[in-house]
Design a protein around this motif. Structure first.
Motif, PDB file in Angstrom:
ATOM      1  N   ILE A   1       5.681   3.777 -16.489  1.00 32.21           N
ATOM      2  CA  ILE A   1       6.748   2.955 -16.621  1.00 32.21           C
ATOM      3  C   ILE A   1       7.917   3.532 -15.705  1.00 32.21           C
ATOM      4  CG2 ILE A   1       8.580   2.022 -17.795  1.00 32.21           C
ATOM      5  CD1 ILE A   1       6.474   1.417 -19.979  1.00 32.21           C
ATOM      6  N   VAL A   2       8.074   4.723 -15.703  1.00 29.70           N
ATOM      7  CA  VAL A   2       9.383   5.067 -15.009  1.00 29.70           C
ATOM      8  C   VAL A   2       8.906   4.987 -13.411  1.00 29.70           C
ATOM      9  CG1 VAL A   2      10.712   7.239 -14.196  1.00 29.70           C
ATOM     10  CG2 VAL A   2       9.986   6.843 -16.651  1.00 29.70           C
ATOM     11  N   ARG A   3       7.669   5.387 -13.007  1.00 30.36           N
ATOM     12  CA  ARG A   3       7.115   5.102 -11.778  1.00 30.36           C
ATOM     13  C   ARG A   3       7.036   3.881 -11.275  1.00 30.36           C
ATOM     14  NH1 ARG A   3       1.912   8.090 -11.495  1.00 30.36           N
ATOM     15  NH2 ARG A   3       2.427   9.646 -13.085  1.00 30.36           N
ATOM     16  N   LEU A   4       6.587   2.773 -12.406  1.00 30.51           N
ATOM     17  CA  LEU A   4       6.491   1.532 -12.116  1.00 30.51           C
ATOM     18  C   LEU A   4       8.033   0.905 -11.621  1.00 30.51           C
ATOM     19  CD1 LEU A   4       4.944  -1.078 -12.176  1.00 30.51           C
ATOM     20  CD2 LEU A   4       5.979  -1.541 -14.451  1.00 30.51           C
ATOM     21  N   GLU A   5       9.021   1.351 -12.554  1.00 31.98           N
ATOM     22  CA  GLU A   5      10.331   0.573 -12.188  1.00 31.98           C
ATOM     23  C   GLU A   5      10.919   1.129 -10.841  1.00 31.98           C
ATOM     24  OE1 GLU A   5      11.709  -1.624 -13.825  1.00 31.98           O
ATOM     25  OE2 GLU A   5      10.214  -1.659 -15.197  1.00 31.98           O
ATOM     26  N   ALA A   6      10.357   2.507 -10.351  1.00 29.23           N
ATOM     27  CA  ALA A   6      10.906   2.712  -9.172  1.00 29.23           C
ATOM     28  C   ALA A   6      10.047   1.855  -7.943  1.00 29.23           C
ATOM     29  CB  ALA A   6      10.782   4.011  -8.866  1.00 29.23           C
ATOM     30  N   ALA A   7       8.789   1.712  -8.454  1.00 25.31           N
ATOM     31  CA  ALA A   7       7.918   1.021  -7.432  1.00 25.31           C
ATOM     32  C   ALA A   7       8.526  -0.439  -7.318  1.00 25.31           C
ATOM     33  CB  ALA A   7       6.245   1.097  -7.740  1.00 25.31           C
ATOM     34  N   ARG A   8       8.801  -1.173  -8.374  1.00 22.85           N
ATOM     35  CA  ARG A   8       9.276  -2.640  -8.456  1.00 22.85           C
ATOM     36  C   ARG A   8      10.506  -2.557  -7.437  1.00 22.85           C
ATOM     37  NH1 ARG A   8      10.894  -4.530 -13.867  1.00 22.85           N
ATOM     38  NH2 ARG A   8      11.165  -6.688 -12.623  1.00 22.85           N
ATOM     39  N   GLN A   9      11.368  -1.899  -7.687  1.00 16.19           N
ATOM     40  CA  GLN A   9      12.543  -1.599  -6.809  1.00 16.19           C
ATOM     41  C   GLN A   9      12.200  -1.822  -5.316  1.00 16.19           C
ATOM     42  OE1 GLN A   9      15.586  -2.029  -8.664  1.00 16.19           O
ATOM     43  NE2 GLN A   9      14.308  -2.060 -10.350  1.00 16.19           N
ATOM     44  N   ASP A  10      11.366  -0.978  -4.728  1.00 11.49           N
ATOM     45  CA  ASP A  10      10.966  -0.756  -3.646  1.00 11.49           C
ATOM     46  C   ASP A  10      10.255  -2.091  -3.374  1.00 11.49           C
ATOM     47  OD1 ASP A  10      11.952   1.640  -3.609  1.00 11.49           O
ATOM     48  OD2 ASP A  10       9.941   2.784  -3.163  1.00 11.49           O
ATOM     49  N   LEU A  11       9.576  -2.587  -3.862  1.00 11.50           N
ATOM     50  CA  LEU A  11       8.601  -3.712  -3.649  1.00 11.50           C
ATOM     51  C   LEU A  11       9.641  -5.010  -3.414  1.00 11.50           C
ATOM     52  CD1 LEU A  11       5.560  -5.105  -3.876  1.00 11.50           C
ATOM     53  CD2 LEU A  11       6.358  -5.761  -5.970  1.00 11.50           C
TER      54      LEU A  11
ATOM     55  N   GLU B   1       0.706  -1.173  -0.089  1.00 15.46           N
ATOM     56  CA  GLU B   1       0.038  -0.135  -0.033  1.00 15.46           C
ATOM     57  C   GLU B   1       0.926   1.372  -0.089  1.00 15.46           C
ATOM     58  OE1 GLU B   1      -2.630  -0.403   3.323  1.00 15.46           O
ATOM     59  OE2 GLU B   1      -4.446   0.028   2.150  1.00 15.46           O
ATOM     60  N   ALA B   2       1.696   1.336   0.894  1.00 12.99           N
ATOM     61  CA  ALA B   2       2.792   2.536   1.142  1.00 12.99           C
ATOM     62  C   ALA B   2       3.494   2.645  -0.401  1.00 12.99           C
ATOM     63  CB  ALA B   2       3.702   2.370   2.222  1.00 12.99           C
ATOM     64  N   ILE B   3       4.057   1.496  -0.945  1.00 18.32           N
ATOM     65  CA  ILE B   3       4.687   1.823  -2.356  1.00 18.32           C
ATOM     66  C   ILE B   3       3.872   2.391  -3.220  1.00 18.32           C
ATOM     67  CG2 ILE B   3       5.895   0.557  -4.037  1.00 18.32           C
ATOM     68  CD1 ILE B   3       7.097  -1.426  -1.525  1.00 18.32           C
ATOM     69  N   ALA B   4       2.710   1.820  -3.264  1.00 23.38           N
ATOM     70  CA  ALA B   4       1.694   2.162  -4.310  1.00 23.38           C
ATOM     71  C   ALA B   4       1.529   3.645  -4.296  1.00 23.38           C
ATOM     72  CB  ALA B   4       0.479   1.617  -4.502  1.00 23.38           C
ATOM     73  N   GLN B   5       1.035   4.240  -3.031  1.00 21.78           N
ATOM     74  CA  GLN B   5       0.905   5.776  -2.868  1.00 21.78           C
ATOM     75  C   GLN B   5       2.114   6.573  -3.091  1.00 21.78           C
ATOM     76  OE1 GLN B   5      -0.517   6.162   1.284  1.00 21.78           O
ATOM     77  NE2 GLN B   5      -2.528   5.153   0.858  1.00 21.78           N
ATOM     78  N   ARG B   6       3.268   6.013  -2.422  1.00 21.64           N
ATOM     79  CA  ARG B   6       4.366   6.934  -2.678  1.00 21.64           C
ATOM     80  C   ARG B   6       4.865   6.871  -4.054  1.00 21.64           C
ATOM     81  NH1 ARG B   6       7.331   3.982   0.585  1.00 21.64           N
ATOM     82  NH2 ARG B   6       8.641   2.697  -0.470  1.00 21.64           N
ATOM     83  N   HIS B   7       4.633   6.041  -5.002  1.00 22.13           N
ATOM     84  CA  HIS B   7       4.731   6.197  -6.593  1.00 22.13           C
ATOM     85  C   HIS B   7       3.560   6.591  -7.288  1.00 22.13           C
ATOM     86  CE1 HIS B   7       8.961   4.958  -5.947  1.00 22.13           C
ATOM     87  NE2 HIS B   7       8.301   3.840  -4.948  1.00 22.13           N
ATOM     88  N   GLY B   8       2.497   6.707  -6.721  1.00 20.54           N
ATOM     89  CA  GLY B   8       1.158   7.269  -7.379  1.00 20.54           C
ATOM     90  C   GLY B   8       0.699   6.277  -8.394  1.00 20.54           C
ATOM     91  N   LEU B   9       0.911   5.197  -7.851  1.00 18.91           N
ATOM     92  CA  LEU B   9       0.482   3.830  -9.038  1.00 18.91           C
ATOM     93  C   LEU B   9      -0.857   3.282  -8.425  1.00 18.91           C
ATOM     94  CD1 LEU B   9       3.730   2.421 -10.377  1.00 18.91           C
ATOM     95  CD2 LEU B   9       1.893   3.624 -11.817  1.00 18.91           C
ATOM     96  N   PRO B  10      -1.888   3.014  -9.036  1.00 13.76           N
ATOM     97  CA  PRO B  10      -2.812   2.138  -8.590  1.00 13.76           C
ATOM     98  C   PRO B  10      -2.399   0.722  -8.724  1.00 13.76           C
ATOM     99  CG  PRO B  10      -3.639   3.678 -10.485  1.00 13.76           C
ATOM    100  CD  PRO B  10      -2.313   3.578 -10.430  1.00 13.76           C
ATOM    101  N   VAL B  11      -2.722  -0.019  -7.474  1.00 12.07           N
ATOM    102  CA  VAL B  11      -2.281  -1.237  -7.373  1.00 12.07           C
ATOM    103  C   VAL B  11      -3.607  -2.166  -6.802  1.00 12.07           C
ATOM    104  CG1 VAL B  11      -1.612  -1.276  -4.982  1.00 12.07           C
ATOM    105  CG2 VAL B  11      -0.519  -2.838  -6.707  1.00 12.07           C
ATOM    106  N   GLY B  12      -3.716  -3.466  -7.504  1.00 10.35           N
ATOM    107  CA  GLY B  12      -4.620  -4.337  -7.064  1.00 10.35           C
ATOM    108  C   GLY B  12      -3.649  -5.499  -6.668  1.00 10.35           C
ATOM    109  N   THR B  13      -4.030  -5.938  -5.473  1.00  7.82           N
ATOM    110  CA  THR B  13      -3.165  -7.039  -4.817  1.00  7.82           C
ATOM    111  C   THR B  13      -4.040  -8.458  -4.619  1.00  7.82           C
ATOM    112  OG1 THR B  13      -1.722  -5.789  -3.760  1.00  7.82           O
ATOM    113  CG2 THR B  13      -1.731  -7.754  -2.833  1.00  7.82           C
ATOM    114  N   PHE B  14      -3.587  -9.392  -5.389  1.00  7.77           N
ATOM    115  CA  PHE B  14      -4.395 -10.590  -4.844  1.00  7.77           C
ATOM    116  C   PHE B  14      -3.340 -11.821  -4.867  1.00  7.77           C
ATOM    117  CE2 PHE B  14      -3.498 -12.244  -8.988  1.00  7.77           C
ATOM    118  CZ  PHE B  14      -3.405 -11.251 -10.010  1.00  7.77           C
TER     119      PHE B  14
END
Ligand SMILES: Cc1cc2nc3c(=O)[nH]c(=O)nc-3n(C[C@H](O)[C@H](O)[C@H](O)COP(=O)(O)OP(=O)(O)OC[C@H]3O[C@@H](n4cnc5c(N)ncnc54)[C@H](O)[C@@H]3O)c2cc1C
Length: 467
Positions: A400-410, A364-377
């Motif tokens: 995609i730039v935001r996603l790459e940063a979010a992936r690293q954090d994830l 949740e925190a990572i999605a918020q930080r990078h401003g990306l909607p996320v669905g978790t299942f």
């Protein structure tokens, strides 16, 4: 960047294949080659195969591997191409070997509770073939209607009932494998216990086509379990749902399904499938029992207070097997439902099950930080979650730039919790940078030594798993 450097003598290989294997289906047409460029990771760069060979038996595979070795052309093994790590995506100028025509179930053995199959059989077809004889093959990736047994072996696929019956590796008793030097080895067989020499089956299963080509497998089956009792529990926060998963794990109950969907996913699924789910709940658990007779009901009666104690606001039972199947199907189609909302990028982290609440908080925190909607299942009972980031179709580049940063954090968050960057999809081409960070240089050196011993010329799926 994908390498466009072409290795080996492709034209000579094609001539040799046509001469030595005139019966073989060999696709050289640009459209067919293009169709085999990617798996389900459309976003990853991938090469155009030189050609796609579609063998029908082990002898043809052996000859293909021998000729590729002779002409120094790499090989990409491929099942249905539903993989989510780029494992069967094309390599520029390499030969893709698609196992889809090696699609025969060879033997169903009731005495030993095994099924022997070729690798191109679709998971659902294998399930149906054994079910027709009162038997059950357990591993059930959500993609089971399309993915193949060869791909499941290649990735060590998991699924929805692995929490009780284990992943693909746990079902494998025997393998026939064509090695990089074109020798055929037969490993294991029908013995339930067999510790003669090193365990090569666990090594090969999950090796993503980098150590050998699997041409036959003998798999465990079991008598068909009774119809499942199915329960849904809805939670006011992600953390309370995570707490229920930890509680169910501690309880020692043995549900056959323990799956989680967050609110974003619940709404996406409900929008598409109109299942009448509680759209206000922050999360939902699907809990099922396949114990016989009354025991199934009793197991769910044991699970219900665990969910309530964790904070569930609503617990309901499926009214009948049809409703239960709809709910299960809703969960299986979660990714497809999320794809309606934008470009969906599914991740695959895993954590020890007691850490699920913390991992859900981190997502949740990572999605918020990078401003990306996320669905978790995901397969919460195995600690394996699929946070799926949604990229805007109108602004994909910036997303995609935001996603790459979010992936690293994830990945960082999963590792910090003692977890893994991939629970079931594999390192493939998508997560190579993280292998050393997770396993450490010394362990990856052992993997490199194994790869070098079995495939010294780096012929099989080069650049996948190991950079
Ligand atoms: C909607 C959706 C849901 C999914 N759900 C799940 C899930 O619940 N659980 C899960 O684990 N995965 C899931 N996946 C991922 C994927 O379906 C699995 O990884 C599956 O095992 C891939 O099978 P495939 O036949 O498509 O193989 P491919 O994608 O073609 O190949 C997968 C890997 O196996 C190798 N390979 C293929 N055949 C052979 C062979 N004969 N010998 C050696 N190596 C081989 C390939 O080189 C590649 O590295 C899902 C995918 C999608 C799109």
């Amino acid at each position: 960047m994908v390498s466009t450097e072409i290795r080996g003598d492709g034209p000579a290989l094609l001539r040799a294949i046509e001469a030595r294997l005139p019966e073989l289906r060999l696709l050289t047409d640009a459209v067919d080659r293009e169709a085999h460029r990617r798996d389900e990771t459309a976003y990853l760069p991938a090469g155009l195969p030189l050609a796609v060979a579609v063998p029908e038996d082990t002898a043809q595979v052996v000859e293909l591997v021998r000729l590729c070795g002779k002409h120094d052309v790499p090989i990409v093994p491929r099942g249905a191409g539903t993989g989510l790590s780029g494992g069967s995506a094309g390599i520029e100028g390499a030969l893709t070997i698609a196992f889809t025509r090696m699609n025969r179930v060879l033997e169903i053995d009731h005495e030993n509770l095994t099924v022997t199959t070729q690798p191109g059989v679709v998971n659902a077809d294998l399930k149906a073939a054994v079910a027709a004889e009162g038997l059950f093959y357990a591993p059930d990736p959500a993609s089971y209607e399309t993915c193949t047994i060869g791909g499941n072996l290649g990735t060590n696929a998991g699924g929805l009932c692995c929490v009780k019956y284990g992943v693909t590796r746990d079902a494998v008793l025997g393998l026939e494998v064509v090695m990089a030097d074109a020798t055929v080895v037969r490993l294991g067989g029908k013995n339930v216990k067999d510790v003669a020499g090193y365990g090569l089956i666990p090594l090969l299963v999950g090796s993503q086509g980098t150590l050998g080509l699997m041409t036959e497998a003998t798999l465990r089956v079991r008598p068909t379990p009774p119809p499942r009792a199915t329960m849904l529990a809805f939670f006011p926060t992600l953390e309370t749902a995570g707490g229920a998963v930890a509680g169910l794990t501690r309880s020692g109950l043995g549900p056959v399904t323990l799956e989680l969907m967050d609110q974003f996913t619940i709404r996406a699924v409900d929008d598409v499938h109109r299942l009448g789910l509680d759209r206000d709940a922050a999360a939902m658990l699907l809990v099922e029992s396949d114990l016989p007779g009354d025991a199934g009901r009793v197991e769910l009666e044991g699970a219900e207070p665990v969910c309530t104690a964790a904070g569930a606001t609503l617990v309901i039972r499926a009214a009948d097997p049809q409703e239960a199947e709809w709910l299960r199907e809703g969960r299986r189609l979660a990714f497809r439902a999320l794809e309606h909302l934008g470009v969906a990028r599914m991740e695959d982290i895993g954590v020890p099950r007691g850490r699920i609440p913390a991992m859900l908080r981190a997502i949740e925190a990572i999605a918020q930080r990078h401003g990306l909607p996320v669905g978790t299942f995901g397969h919460a009972g195995d600690g394996n979650l699929h946070p799926t980031f949604i990229l805007s179709r109108d602004d994909e580049d910036r997303s995609i730039v935001r996603l790459e940063a979010a992936r690293q954090d994830l990945y960082q968050a999963a590792l910090a919790l003692g977890g893994t960057v991939t629970g079931e999809h594999g390192i493939g081409a998508a997560r190579r940078d993280w292998l050393v960070r997770q396993r450490g240089e010394a362990a990856v050196d052992v993997m490199r030594a194994i790869k070098h011993a079995l495939d010294p010329r780096d012929l099989l799926n080069p650049g996948r798993v190991l950079a």
